[in-house]
Each structure stands twice: as C-alpha cells, then as structure tokens.
Write an enzyme that holds these catalytic residues in place. Sequence first.
Site, short mmCIF file in Angstrom:
data_model
loop_
_atom_site.label_atom_id
_atom_site.label_comp_id
_atom_site.label_asym_id
_atom_site.label_seq_id
_atom_site.Cartn_x
_atom_site.Cartn_y
_atom_site.Cartn_z
N ASN A 1 11.82 71.27 25.11
CA ASN A 1 11.96 72.70 24.80
C ASN A 1 11.84 72.99 23.30
O ASN A 1 12.09 74.10 22.86
CB ASN A 1 13.31 73.23 25.33
CG ASN A 1 14.50 72.58 24.63
OD1 ASN A 1 14.34 71.74 23.75
ND2 ASN A 1 15.71 72.99 25.02
N ASP B 1 23.51 63.84 15.56
CA ASP B 1 24.36 64.47 16.56
C ASP B 1 25.21 63.47 17.34
O ASP B 1 24.98 62.26 17.29
CB ASP B 1 23.53 65.32 17.54
CG ASP B 1 22.17 64.71 17.86
OD1 ASP B 1 22.06 63.47 17.82
OD2 ASP B 1 21.24 65.45 18.17
N HIS C 1 13.63 71.51 20.87
CA HIS C 1 14.83 71.35 20.04
C HIS C 1 14.68 70.19 19.05
O HIS C 1 13.95 69.24 19.31
CB HIS C 1 16.11 71.24 20.88
CG HIS C 1 16.32 69.94 21.61
ND1 HIS C 1 17.00 69.86 22.80
CD2 HIS C 1 15.98 68.65 21.31
CE1 HIS C 1 17.07 68.60 23.19
NE2 HIS C 1 16.45 67.85 22.32
N GLU D 1 19.16 74.05 20.06
CA GLU D 1 18.36 74.54 21.18
C GLU D 1 17.63 75.83 20.79
O GLU D 1 17.97 76.46 19.77
CB GLU D 1 19.28 74.79 22.39
CG GLU D 1 20.11 73.58 22.83
CD GLU D 1 19.28 72.50 23.56
OE1 GLU D 1 18.05 72.45 23.40
OE2 GLU D 1 19.90 71.68 24.28
C1 F6R Z 1 18.71 62.76 19.31
C2 F6R Z 1 18.32 64.17 19.15
C3 F6R Z 1 17.39 64.84 20.10
C4 F6R Z 1 16.29 63.94 20.65
C5 F6R Z 1 15.44 64.69 21.67
C6 F6R Z 1 14.40 63.82 22.30
O1 F6R Z 1 19.60 62.36 18.30
O2 F6R Z 1 18.79 64.80 18.26
O3 F6R Z 1 16.81 65.96 19.47
O4 F6R Z 1 15.50 63.49 19.60
O5 F6R Z 1 16.27 65.22 22.67
O6 F6R Z 1 15.02 62.82 23.08
P1 F6R Z 1 14.19 61.58 23.63
O7 F6R Z 1 13.77 60.80 22.44
O8 F6R Z 1 15.19 60.81 24.47
O9 F6R Z 1 13.05 62.14 24.40
#
Ligand code: F6R
Length: 244
Positions: free
Chosen positions: A136, A67, A138, A143
């Site tokens: 959450n 992303d 994701h 989401e």
């Molecule tokens: C990042 C991504 C997100 C993160 C998730 C956890 O490229 O796609 O799904 O893996 O938000 O973020 P952290 O690792 O910062 O807790």
Amino acid sequence: MEVIRVKDYDGMSEEAASILVERINRLDNPVLGLATGSTPEGLYKRLIEEYKQGNVSFKNVKSFNLDEYVGLEKNDPNSYYYFMKEKLFDHVDISLENVRVPNGVASDLQQECKDHEAAIQASGGIDVQLLGIGANGHIGFNEPGTPFSSKTQVVDLDESTIEANSRFFDSIEDVPTQAVSMGIETIMNSKEILLLISGAGKAEALDRLINGDVTEDLPASVLKNHPNVTVIADDAAFTVIDSK
Ligand code: F6R
C-alpha cells in the site's frame, strides 16, 4: 531519486550490501536506520558474509530501527528486536548498546516515541536509512494518510498490513494492531535513503511511486522530495511498469 534495476531478490540484496559496506567503511561513526521484514533479510545475510570475510566491521556503527510492534516483548520471536538479533546483530561485531529498536512494551509509549526521536538526534542523525515498502506504499509503519510532518509515534496498522504480516504469526488474531514507528519526517531527515523493492506484490506500489504524484495517499512518494534516495528494485517489481 536514482532507480537501480536488478534481476532478482539476490541482485537487490547484493547491490544494497555493496552500497552499505562502502558507507560503513567510509564514515567514522556510521549511524544506520534499519528495517525488518522479508525485504532486507538477504541483505543482512550478505552483510554477515562481508563481516566474516573481514570486509566490514560494525564496531563503530550505531543503529536505529524503524519500528516495533506494540505489546511484543524483546524476547518474543515475532518482535522486531528479536528479528534484528537473529538476522544481523548476533552475527556481527555490533555492540547491543549501540542499537535501538523502539520498545513496544514501554509503560509510557508516548515517552518511548520521544526517546527514540531524541536518541536519533543525539547520535547526529541517520546517515543511511534502509527502507522496504508495503504493497500500500507504506514506509516504516506509516500507512496511507499519515502526515508527511509526522515524527516517531504510535500508529494503527492497516487491515492490509495486518493481513500481509500474519504470515509470520500462528494466526491473524495474534498480529498486533499497533506499532511504534519512526515518522515520515524522521525518515526524511536521514542524510541518505536506500529503498529496496522486490517482487510482483510490490509492482503496483513501484509504478505509483515512479509515475504518480507526491501524495500522503502513497507515503513512499515523499521520497521524491529527498535529495539522496536510491531505489533498488528487481524485475518482478517492474511488472506493472513494463506492462504499460
Ligand atoms: C519494516 C517496515 C515495513 C516493511 C514493509 C515491507 O521494518 O518498516 O515498512 O519494510 O512492510 O515488508 P516486507 O519486506 O516483509 O515485504
């Protein structure tokens, strides 16, 4: 879904690094799906160490990131392109021609989504997709409520995601509200998936993932339908499960 429990963040990073190094060395032209955020930082540090010690080369590696924020230029320190260069690409022998992070400032974002999807297909598909998880549930920026049939698309970030990611920005107003994200089906098409989970903040998500149903309310739960998923989670992420 194989679940590997490790002591802490370092243990998670070490375990993930040893799996990735093995795959990169085994495959002729490895195609990796990469994630950003706090979770894989320790893993990337270890991969750099392994590279410096001559244990792995990224010369033949292609990579696709999950992303990118809509509206952030590549050279914006908060962009995921910048993150990847700073945390991994600039320190190993990967060719920048072989990496693709979605372009969050493309003039035609719909076309950019199609191009990301097409480039993944043209590479022969992702061999190993690395994932973190949101509190959450994701994966990527898909989401809760995102259809399991989704492909790379422009997504709106949940309030809770914007809040969680505001720690990297000067103020919460600076956090983009949209991103280009690989879809859930895009992720599921990967041959192998490594999901890393660390910390008490992810404990509820891990509990719902392991003990709950497969539901679009918890995007990560779709991984239970994939034949080759390894979850590496640390003790802190098990606190809700352990308390039952
Ligand atoms: C990042 C991504 C997100 C993160 C998730 C956890 O490229 O796609 O799904 O893996 O938000 O973020 P952290 O690792 O910062 O807790």
